[in-house]
Design a protein around this motif. Structure first.
Motif, PDB file in Angstrom:
ATOM      1  N   ALA A  60     -35.785  16.790  20.202  1.00  8.12           N
ATOM      2  CA  ALA A  60     -34.622  16.128  19.619  1.00  8.12           C
ATOM      3  C   ALA A  60     -33.387  16.744  20.258  1.00  8.12           C
ATOM      4  CB  ALA A  60     -34.596  16.312  18.110  1.00  8.12           C
ATOM      5  N   HIS A  61     -32.284  16.023  20.199  1.00  8.64           N
ATOM      6  CA  HIS A  61     -31.031  16.490  20.798  1.00  8.64           C
ATOM      7  C   HIS A  61     -30.022  16.780  19.701  1.00  8.64           C
ATOM      8  CE1 HIS A  61     -32.314  15.384  24.918  1.00  8.64           C
ATOM      9  NE2 HIS A  61     -33.031  14.508  24.256  1.00  8.64           N
ATOM     10  N   ARG A  62     -29.387  17.937  19.791  1.00  7.82           N
ATOM     11  CA  ARG A  62     -28.375  18.304  18.801  1.00  7.82           C
ATOM     12  C   ARG A  62     -27.138  17.447  19.003  1.00  7.82           C
ATOM     13  NH1 ARG A  62     -26.682  24.221  18.850  1.00  7.82           N
ATOM     14  NH2 ARG A  62     -25.489  23.467  17.058  1.00  7.82           N
ATOM     15  N   GLU A  63     -26.740  16.780  17.953  1.00  9.15           N
ATOM     16  CA  GLU A  63     -25.592  15.879  18.040  1.00  9.15           C
ATOM     17  C   GLU A  63     -24.327  16.651  18.411  1.00  9.15           C
ATOM     18  OE1 GLU A  63     -23.321  12.484  15.329  1.00  9.15           O
ATOM     19  OE2 GLU A  63     -25.093  13.531  14.563  1.00  9.15           O
ATOM     20  N   GLY A  64     -23.585  16.094  19.361  1.00 11.87           N
ATOM     21  CA  GLY A  64     -22.331  16.705  19.774  1.00 11.87           C
ATOM     22  C   GLY A  64     -22.468  17.856  20.739  1.00 11.87           C
ATOM     23  N   THR A  65     -23.700  18.144  21.189  1.00 11.95           N
ATOM     24  CA  THR A  65     -23.933  19.231  22.138  1.00 11.95           C
ATOM     25  C   THR A  65     -24.832  18.731  23.261  1.00 11.95           C
ATOM     26  OG1 THR A  65     -26.012  20.141  21.271  1.00 11.95           O
ATOM     27  CG2 THR A  65     -23.976  20.760  20.130  1.00 11.95           C
ATOM     28  N   ASP A  72     -27.555  20.516  23.840  1.00 12.16           N
ATOM     29  CA  ASP A  72     -28.737  21.312  23.530  1.00 12.16           C
ATOM     30  C   ASP A  72     -29.929  20.423  23.186  1.00 12.16           C
ATOM     31  OD1 ASP A  72     -27.217  23.548  23.900  1.00 12.16           O
ATOM     32  OD2 ASP A  72     -26.962  23.985  21.763  1.00 12.16           O
ATOM     33  N   VAL A  73     -31.107  20.908  23.541  1.00 13.49           N
ATOM     34  CA  VAL A  73     -32.363  20.228  23.249  1.00 13.49           C
ATOM     35  C   VAL A  73     -33.192  21.130  22.342  1.00 13.49           C
ATOM     36  CG1 VAL A  73     -34.503  19.310  24.222  1.00 13.49           C
ATOM     37  CG2 VAL A  73     -32.348  19.020  25.454  1.00 13.49           C
ATOM     38  N   VAL A  74     -33.770  20.551  21.300  1.00 12.90           N
ATOM     39  CA  VAL A  74     -34.675  21.271  20.409  1.00 12.90           C
ATOM     40  C   VAL A  74     -36.076  20.719  20.620  1.00 12.90           C
ATOM     41  CG1 VAL A  74     -35.269  21.807  18.029  1.00 12.90           C
ATOM     42  CG2 VAL A  74     -32.867  21.692  18.713  1.00 12.90           C
ATOM     43  N   ALA A  75     -37.018  21.594  20.916  1.00 14.16           N
ATOM     44  CA  ALA A  75     -38.408  21.193  21.121  1.00 14.16           C
ATOM     45  C   ALA A  75     -39.269  21.710  19.979  1.00 14.16           C
ATOM     46  CB  ALA A  75     -38.943  21.731  22.442  1.00 14.16           C
ATOM     47  N   ILE A  88     -40.478  17.470  12.893  1.00 13.49           N
ATOM     48  CA  ILE A  88     -40.100  18.874  12.941  1.00 13.49           C
ATOM     49  C   ILE A  88     -38.935  19.098  13.902  1.00 13.49           C
ATOM     50  CG2 ILE A  88     -40.906  21.166  13.638  1.00 13.49           C
ATOM     51  CD1 ILE A  88     -43.714  20.227  12.622  1.00 13.49           C
ATOM     52  N   ALA A  89     -38.984  18.432  15.060  1.00 13.72           N
ATOM     53  CA  ALA A  89     -37.900  18.600  16.032  1.00 13.72           C
ATOM     54  C   ALA A  89     -36.589  18.063  15.485  1.00 13.72           C
ATOM     55  CB  ALA A  89     -38.267  17.880  17.341  1.00 13.72           C
ATOM     56  N   ARG A  90     -36.619  16.913  14.822  1.00 13.12           N
ATOM     57  CA  ARG A  90     -35.387  16.332  14.286  1.00 13.12           C
ATOM     58  C   ARG A  90     -34.812  17.213  13.169  1.00 13.12           C
ATOM     59  NH1 ARG A  90     -36.321  12.019  11.687  1.00 13.12           N
ATOM     60  NH2 ARG A  90     -38.513  11.573  12.109  1.00 13.12           N
ATOM     61  N   ASP A  91     -35.675  17.739  12.310  1.00 15.12           N
ATOM     62  CA  ASP A  91     -35.199  18.622  11.251  1.00 15.12           C
ATOM     63  C   ASP A  91     -34.621  19.911  11.834  1.00 15.12           C
ATOM     64  OD1 ASP A  91     -36.024  16.791   9.393  1.00 15.12           O
ATOM     65  OD2 ASP A  91     -37.850  17.861   8.812  1.00 15.12           O
ATOM     66  N   ALA A  92     -35.274  20.459  12.851  1.00 14.30           N
ATOM     67  CA  ALA A  92     -34.782  21.696  13.469  1.00 14.30           C
ATOM     68  C   ALA A  92     -33.443  21.459  14.175  1.00 14.30           C
ATOM     69  CB  ALA A  92     -35.807  22.233  14.454  1.00 14.30           C
ATOM     70  N   ALA A  93     -33.263  20.287  14.764  1.00 13.69           N
ATOM     71  CA  ALA A  93     -31.993  19.986  15.429  1.00 13.69           C
ATOM     72  C   ALA A  93     -30.849  19.919  14.433  1.00 13.69           C
ATOM     73  CB  ALA A  93     -32.111  18.676  16.199  1.00 13.69           C
ATOM     74  N   LEU A  94     -31.126  19.429  13.232  1.00 14.83           N
ATOM     75  CA  LEU A  94     -30.085  19.374  12.215  1.00 14.83           C
ATOM     76  C   LEU A  94     -29.708  20.766  11.714  1.00 14.83           C
ATOM     77  CD1 LEU A  94     -31.333  16.314  10.115  1.00 14.83           C
ATOM     78  CD2 LEU A  94     -29.351  16.399  11.640  1.00 14.83           C
ATOM     79  N   ARG A  95     -30.672  21.671  11.703  1.00 18.26           N
ATOM     80  CA  ARG A  95     -30.413  23.028  11.203  1.00 18.26           C
ATOM     81  C   ARG A  95     -29.806  23.926  12.265  1.00 18.26           C
ATOM     82  NH1 ARG A  95     -35.789  22.441   9.415  1.00 18.26           N
ATOM     83  NH2 ARG A  95     -36.421  23.960  10.985  1.00 18.26           N
TER      84      ARG A  95
END
Length: 223
Positions: A46-51, A53-56, A215-222
């Motif tokens: 998932a991609h962190r909104e406004g950045t 950064d990539v969360v795997a 899991i990736a989408r939840d981790a990107a939000l956190r």
């Protein structure tokens, strides 16, 4: 998990294309996959909104019960500017970091993305397959090339063609539900890849990548 280096990260588009073309020759697109399937992993990002950064996320499941036995996430800056055909390079730094933290090596890996269904026959699932030397399958949500819709029944499929070359299948994992797009990543043939995807699919997506996606989408939000 021990990973096998694939060479220095490319810094230009030409270097990236050359690396994909070189590494694609190392992909083994045959075989039945693991003989004794005990654990299976899913990878998604998932991609962190406004950045940038990539969360795997990597989730390892028990292959029989499909219950999670290990979950790992990692966040890293995108490894390459966005460009069609080079998306895997954006995701690889985070994916690599997540894989390196996995303690239990899975017997099979499913990636949310393409394998050989790629302009240079080297999508994310191929990268992961060579990095881990584990049988790997690409399961994409959208088609890399135009396709003919398979019949409605679960298990129906149509080939994905690039010219005369079969690069994957549009596979119906549930009756009447939009198909997923399966291609070989490494150390498995297309027939076996589709059989594994069907066995792991309780919904449209196989349980591996369905859980990794959440899991990736939840981790990107956190993050």
């Amino acid at each position: 998990m021990h990973l096998h280096p694939l060479g220095p990260p490319p810094t230009t588009r030409d270097e990236a294309v050359a690396q994909q073309e070189k590494l694609s020759a190392l992909v083994h697109a045959t075989g039945d996959g693991p003989a004794d399937l005990r654990t299976v992993a899913g990878i998604d990002v998932a991609h962190r909104e406004g950045t940038d950064d990539v969360v795997a996320a990597v989730v390892v499941l028990d292959a029989t019960t499909l219950r999670p036995v290990e979950t790992r996430t990692a966040c890293a800056p995108a490894g390459h500017p966005y460009e069609p055909g080079l998306l895997a390079l954006r995701e690889l730094p985070a994916v690599t970091a997540a894989l390196e933290s996995v303690e239990r090596v899975p017997d099979l890996i499913l990636c949310d993305g393409a394998g050989v269904a790629h302009p240079r026959r080297f999508g994310l699932a191929c990268h992961v397959g060579l990095l881990t030397d584990v049988p790997t399958i690409g399961v994409a949500k959208s088609p890399p090339v135009p396709f003919e819709m398979p019949k409605p029944a679960r298990g129906s499929w149509t080939p994905q063609l690039d010219g005369d070359e079969v690069i994957g299948r549009a596979l119906r994992t549930q009756h009447g539900v939009r198909p997923v797009f399966v291609s070989v990543g490494h150390r498995i043939g297309l027939d076996a890849a589709c059989e594994h995807v069907l066995r792991l699919a309780r919904h449209r997506l196989p349980e591996t990548t369905r859980r990794a996606d959440r899991i990736a989408r939840d981790a990107a939000l956190r993050a």
